[in-house]
Design a protein around this motif. Sequence first.
Motif, short mmCIF file in Angstrom:
data_model
loop_
_atom_site.label_atom_id
_atom_site.label_comp_id
_atom_site.label_asym_id
_atom_site.label_seq_id
_atom_site.Cartn_x
_atom_site.Cartn_y
_atom_site.Cartn_z
N TYR A 251 0.83 -1.20 0.00
CA TYR A 251 0.00 0.00 0.00
C TYR A 251 0.87 1.25 0.00
O TYR A 251 1.93 1.28 0.64
N PRO A 252 0.44 2.32 -0.65
CA PRO A 252 1.14 3.59 -0.52
C PRO A 252 1.03 4.14 0.91
O PRO A 252 0.01 3.95 1.57
N LEU A 253 2.07 4.83 1.35
CA LEU A 253 2.07 5.51 2.65
C LEU A 253 1.93 7.00 2.38
O LEU A 253 2.77 7.60 1.71
N ILE A 254 0.87 7.58 2.92
CA ILE A 254 0.50 8.96 2.60
C ILE A 254 0.86 9.88 3.76
O ILE A 254 0.39 9.68 4.88
N PRO A 255 1.70 10.90 3.52
CA PRO A 255 2.02 11.84 4.58
C PRO A 255 0.82 12.72 4.93
O PRO A 255 -0.09 12.91 4.12
N GLY A 256 0.86 13.29 6.15
CA GLY A 256 -0.32 13.96 6.66
C GLY A 256 -0.55 15.38 6.19
O GLY A 256 -1.71 15.82 6.09
N HIS A 257 0.50 16.15 5.91
CA HIS A 257 0.33 17.57 5.61
C HIS A 257 1.11 18.02 4.39
O HIS A 257 1.44 19.20 4.27
N ASP A 258 1.42 17.11 3.49
CA ASP A 258 2.27 17.47 2.36
C ASP A 258 1.51 18.37 1.38
O ASP A 258 0.46 17.96 0.84
N PRO A 259 2.00 19.58 1.12
CA PRO A 259 1.25 20.51 0.27
C PRO A 259 1.23 20.13 -1.21
O PRO A 259 0.46 20.73 -1.99
N HIS A 260 2.04 19.16 -1.60
CA HIS A 260 2.02 18.70 -2.99
C HIS A 260 1.25 17.39 -3.11
O HIS A 260 0.42 17.22 -4.01
N VAL A 261 1.49 16.46 -2.19
CA VAL A 261 0.85 15.15 -2.25
C VAL A 261 -0.66 15.25 -2.02
O VAL A 261 -1.45 14.61 -2.72
N TRP A 262 -1.05 16.06 -1.01
CA TRP A 262 -2.47 16.06 -0.63
C TRP A 262 -3.39 16.52 -1.76
O TRP A 262 -4.37 15.82 -2.08
N PRO A 263 -3.13 17.65 -2.44
CA PRO A 263 -4.02 18.03 -3.54
C PRO A 263 -3.99 17.06 -4.72
O PRO A 263 -5.02 16.82 -5.36
N GLU A 264 -2.81 16.49 -4.98
CA GLU A 264 -2.73 15.52 -6.08
C GLU A 264 -3.57 14.28 -5.78
O GLU A 264 -4.30 13.78 -6.65
N LEU A 265 -3.48 13.78 -4.54
CA LEU A 265 -4.27 12.60 -4.17
C LEU A 265 -5.76 12.93 -4.07
O LEU A 265 -6.60 12.08 -4.34
N THR A 266 -6.07 14.16 -3.68
CA THR A 266 -7.48 14.57 -3.65
C THR A 266 -8.10 14.43 -5.02
O THR A 266 -9.21 13.88 -5.18
N THR A 267 -7.38 14.89 -6.03
CA THR A 267 -7.87 14.76 -7.41
C THR A 267 -7.92 13.30 -7.84
O THR A 267 -8.90 12.85 -8.47
N HIS A 268 -6.87 12.55 -7.50
CA HIS A 268 -6.81 11.14 -7.89
C HIS A 268 -7.99 10.36 -7.31
O HIS A 268 -8.66 9.59 -8.02
N PHE A 269 -8.26 10.54 -6.01
CA PHE A 269 -9.36 9.81 -5.39
C PHE A 269 -10.70 10.28 -5.93
O PHE A 269 -11.64 9.49 -6.06
N HIS A 270 -10.81 11.57 -6.25
CA HIS A 270 -12.07 12.07 -6.83
C HIS A 270 -12.34 11.36 -8.16
O HIS A 270 -13.49 10.98 -8.45
N GLU A 271 -11.30 11.17 -8.94
CA GLU A 271 -11.49 10.51 -10.24
C GLU A 271 -11.72 9.01 -10.07
O GLU A 271 -12.56 8.42 -10.76
N ARG A 272 -11.00 8.38 -9.14
CA ARG A 272 -11.13 6.94 -8.99
C ARG A 272 -12.45 6.55 -8.34
O ARG A 272 -13.06 5.54 -8.72
N PHE A 273 -12.87 7.33 -7.34
CA PHE A 273 -14.06 6.98 -6.58
C PHE A 273 -15.22 7.94 -6.84
O PHE A 273 -15.91 8.35 -5.92
N ALA A 274 -15.39 8.30 -8.09
CA ALA A 274 -16.48 9.21 -8.43
C ALA A 274 -17.81 8.66 -7.96
O ALA A 274 -18.06 7.45 -8.05
N ALA A 275 -18.65 9.53 -7.43
CA ALA A 275 -19.96 9.11 -6.92
C ALA A 275 -20.78 8.50 -8.07
O ALA A 275 -20.73 8.99 -9.20
N PRO A 276 -21.51 7.43 -7.77
CA PRO A 276 -22.35 6.83 -8.81
C PRO A 276 -23.34 7.83 -9.37
O PRO A 276 -23.86 8.68 -8.65
N ALA A 277 -23.56 7.75 -10.67
CA ALA A 277 -24.51 8.68 -11.32
C ALA A 277 -25.92 8.41 -10.86
O ALA A 277 -26.29 7.30 -10.55
#
Length: 277
Positions: A251-277
């Motif tokens: 599993y990836p290990l995600i840091p808690g306050h990284d100003p680069h990782v957090w917004p990138e992962l926010t977008t990634h999870f939004h795309e991967r786990f998009a709410a069902p239509a």
Amino acid sequence: MTGLARKSGVRRIVLLTLGWEDLPKSVSVYGASSDVQMREPVPGVLLQTDGGWVLLDTGFNTALIRDPALHRRFYPTVEYRPVLPGPGEPIEQRLAEVGVDFDSIHTVAVSHLHHDHAGGLKLFAGKVPVHAQRRELEYGLSNHPEPERHAVVRVDFDDPAIEWRLADGEAEVAPGITAIPTYGHTPGHQSFMVELDESVGGDGFVFAFDAADLTENIEHELAIGGFVGVEPEETVEPIRRLKELAATKGYPLIPGHDPHVWPELTTHFHERFAAPA
């Protein structure tokens, strides 16, 4: 393969940015120059389970920031500045933005009781159970001025209406969500392992929260800048344990306050786990 059916896991992950913190890098990396200023995101993690949504961490207590007298008491230094994302409560605002009803949150867990992680507990008092490490709450409620000097603000969590679920070490918060003790940043800090349901891939993630603020804490095993009751070098041991856990699981290990990782992962999870239509 053992032939045993895996328990149901998390079906969606939504990352929330509940504000920001302007602070010296030395808060996150021990020994870093205090002249290097950073704007770090304040994290929250929403996890959809069979029983509803679980929220990891709750951001700031907005009253302590907006009231001038309280702000002077709890944020007395110019080196550290909390930044709210809007005029309302960050949790309510972000939930509305991602289309999750507030009342669908059935469980809350806090990594620790610092004011940027436990300040939103006021919204859940008397409503849902709140998971934490027993030693963290005992530290926060101790009749001593030290916790407040370490940004553990009693007004955030000293509420008889909070329904605590206290653990002494590793514990299951909900199916697919495991609290991992990573003491050092605070006496009862915990990180979280999130395992996804087979229907959405069956993989997972380890969220370090403040056991490792930045990617460099993880990659270079650098001591964190904030710690209670330990020497700075002792904060590297939890990082190594999280790295070992993440490597074992794949599993990836995600840091808690990284100003680069957090917004990138926010977008990634939004795309991967998009709410069902």
